[in-house]
Scaffold this active site. Structure first.
Site, PDB file in Angstrom:
ATOM      1  N   HIS A 138      -5.824   2.740   1.061  1.00 18.38           N
ATOM      2  CA  HIS A 138      -5.119   3.916   1.592  1.00 18.38           C
ATOM      3  C   HIS A 138      -5.875   4.632   2.721  1.00 18.38           C
ATOM      4  O   HIS A 138      -5.290   4.979   3.744  1.00 18.38           O
ATOM      5  CB  HIS A 138      -4.856   4.934   0.475  1.00 18.38           C
ATOM      6  CG  HIS A 138      -4.279   4.342  -0.772  1.00 18.38           C
ATOM      7  ND1 HIS A 138      -3.304   3.375  -0.760  1.00 18.38           N
ATOM      8  CD2 HIS A 138      -4.527   4.580  -2.088  1.00 18.38           C
ATOM      9  CE1 HIS A 138      -2.981   3.061  -2.001  1.00 18.38           C
ATOM     10  NE2 HIS A 138      -3.713   3.774  -2.826  1.00 18.38           N
ATOM     11  N   ASP A 196       0.901  -1.148   0.000  1.00 20.13           N
ATOM     12  CA  ASP A 196       0.000   0.000   0.000  1.00 20.13           C
ATOM     13  C   ASP A 196       0.940   1.197   0.000  1.00 20.13           C
ATOM     14  O   ASP A 196       1.580   1.490   1.011  1.00 20.13           O
ATOM     15  CB  ASP A 196      -0.874   0.006   1.266  1.00 20.13           C
ATOM     16  CG  ASP A 196      -1.857   1.164   1.243  1.00 20.13           C
ATOM     17  OD1 ASP A 196      -1.449   2.284   0.887  1.00 20.13           O
ATOM     18  OD2 ASP A 196      -3.033   0.951   1.583  1.00 20.13           O
ATOM     19  N   HIS A 197       1.048   1.867  -1.133  1.00 21.95           N
ATOM     20  CA  HIS A 197       2.153   2.835  -1.238  1.00 21.95           C
ATOM     21  C   HIS A 197       1.986   4.021  -0.285  1.00 21.95           C
ATOM     22  O   HIS A 197       2.953   4.708   0.010  1.00 21.95           O
ATOM     23  CB  HIS A 197       2.370   3.286  -2.684  1.00 21.95           C
ATOM     24  CG  HIS A 197       1.401   4.307  -3.182  1.00 21.95           C
ATOM     25  ND1 HIS A 197       0.145   3.979  -3.633  1.00 21.95           N
ATOM     26  CD2 HIS A 197       1.492   5.646  -3.289  1.00 21.95           C
ATOM     27  CE1 HIS A 197      -0.483   5.084  -3.998  1.00 21.95           C
ATOM     28  NE2 HIS A 197       0.306   6.119  -3.806  1.00 21.95           N
TER      29      HIS A 197
END
Ligand code: BG6
Length: 489
Positions: free
Chosen positions: A240, A177-178
């Protein structure tokens, strides 16, 4: 081991993610000396590219990303390409031979990263085939990095997870999950747990509400095919947004280890109150952008962006009120909102504190200035505390002032990008900033009921203008509780 050695195998090396994020990240790790000479990258995809073509593409991607390109030729020589069919046994045998050869050349001690940066329908097949063809029975470690989407709903995510778990253990799986690689998202825990003045107040007695915004000015771009099957809820909220909520809501971990931090996040996600299907409208608002004007530019609505979107009911905007039923948060709303084609690109968190019992300094409701803690994640990185102080020269009039810390200054040039940090963490074996299966599962189970309720009812789309901050119902959502969105830039 500070200079990890590994072969990095990228499935989907001809794709956008590899070009925009992965190649530049590996280059930065190389340039900063975090990875030594002992690495090689194998790019895989269907196209019949050669090593040279891949190396040219790597060069282009670095040239697009950075102005300084020292050692680029040498760096590129670490890249190898193999044309690959994910369902064909010959492809895996060929990959095995190539890995063995490169392991001899680059002394990578048998360490392997398999990075799945491609269409998710093949994630399960690839994981199982990596096991079947013994690609993960190596001398060193083997890690599987998976991009989202991780499923389409809870049952499909569960199925995918079962397939992957047949081949890899949970601690070998790195679900990206950047947002968890962003500097200021990582800072949430430090701001909370290293400061007495916040942590003592971090609960329902002193906080009125918390707002998490991730607005984008970009539209769907050229991702219509993916995006229209996903929508903002799956694309942004399931991962996110809920991850940021978990970091804001979790209890302090007993130690800063992967297991301890993850288990606190899991507990926070588990405490989110499920939404009943007949109550979705009270807590969630969906939207889709219409045409409009942004920075002087006339923009098309979502349905005009591509032929296949003409009748789309996909949401490009979501706002919601999340309630967390535990001791710390009972009764306190966490508001989230995210959408495309909004007025600006901004990711921020606003913590609004409750008013003092009796405020002597304000005349009426309109000059009420509650204390706010703002965490700016992007494009600005920093924190600002909004306080009240005496207005100079005016007897007993208070005015809002700001104490700000800006993280963009001295460090920004060397601040690693999210992907760079996460890739490095993966090479070091640190899974803290990757999502555990339980986090994925709780997040899906929460949003599934919202999506199911929405599916039953035709939305009234489009309902917000490009360049605006979303539909008016999103403002009403907060007004019902006497709150309003804080616009922070
Ligand atoms: C991705 C979504 O995960 O995050 C995109 O798929 C979105 O639709 C992007 O644009 C936003 O990321 P960032 O880092 O620009 O906020």
């Amino acid at each position: 081991q500070q200079n990890p050695k590994a072969i990095i195998v990228i499935f989907g090396a001809t794709g956008d993610l590899a070009k925009r994020k992965l190649f530049p990240s590996i280059y930065r790790l190389y340039q900063s000396g975090k990875i030594s000479e002992d690495f090689a990258v194998i790019g895989l995809a269907r196209r019949s590219w050669s090593n040279e073509i891949l190396r040219d593409k790597v060069g282009e991607s670095i040239e697009d990303a950075f102005s300084s390109r020292e050692d680029l030729e040498h760096f590129k020589s670490h890249f190898y390409y193999q044309s690959f069919d994910v369902t064909d046994s010959g492809s895996y045998q060929g990959l095995n031979d190539l890995i063995l050869e490169l392991e001899g050349m680059y002394h990578t001690e048998g360490n392997r990263i398999f990075y799945l940066a491609m269409a998710p329908e093949f994630f399960g097949t690839i994981a199982i085939n990596l096991k079947t063809y013994c690609l993960k029975d190596n001398a060193g470690w083997a890690r599987l990095v998976i991009e989202k989407p991780f499923g389409h709903d809870l049952p499909s995510a569960q199925l995918l997870n079962n397939q992957i778990r047949e081949a890899f253990d949970e601690d070998q799986i790195y679900r990206i999950d950047h947002y968890l690689g962003k500097e200021m998202v990582q800072n949430i825990e430090v701001i909370r747990f290293a400061n007495g003045i916040f942590e003592h107040l971090w609960n329902n007695r002193f906080i009125s509400n918390i707002q998490v915004t991730s607005s984008e000015s970009l539209g769907v771009e050229d991702r219509a095919r993916y995006y229209d099957h996903s929508g903002a809820t799956r694309d942004m909220v399931q991962n996110h947004m809920l991850q940021m909520v978990a970091l804001l809501a979790m209890e302090p971990p007993i130690k800063l280890t992967t297991d301890e931090i993850r288990s606190e996040k899991i507990k926070a996600l588990r405490a989110i109150r499920p939404i009943k299907s007949d109550e979705v409208d009270e807590s969630f608002v969906r939207g889709q952008y219409d045409d409009g004007v942004l920075n002087g530019e006339q923009l098309h609505g979502y349905r005009e962006e591509a032929e296949e979107l003409a009748n789309s009911n996909t949401e490009t905007y979501v706002a919601g009120k999340i309630m967390i039923d535990n001791f710390r948060w009972a009764g306190i709303p966490f508001y989230i909102r995210t959408g495309k084609r909004m007025a600006e690109k901004s990711i921020n968190i606003v913590v609004e504190f409750k008013d003092i019992p009796m405020n002597l300094y304000h005349q009426d409701e309109s000059d009420r200035n509650p204390n706010l803690l703002v965490i700016n994640i992007q494009p600005n990185e920093g924190i600002t505390l909004y306080l009240n102080a005496k207005k100079t020269g005016h007897g007993s009039v208070a005015q809002p002032i700001q104490l700000s810390y800006n993280n963009n200054g001295a460090h920004s040039i060397n601040t690693p990008e999210a992907y760079e940090k996460l890739l490095y963490d993966c090479m070091l074996g640190d899974a803290t900033n990757f999502t555990h299966w339980d986090e994925v599962a709780y997040s899906w189970s929460y949003i599934d009921s919202i999506l199911q309720a929405w599916e039953k009812k035709e939305p009234d789309f489009p309902n917000y203008a490009s360049g605006s901050m979303g539909p008016k119902e999103a403002d009403e959502l907060l007004e019902k509780n006497g709150h309003h969105w804080w616009s922070i830039t």
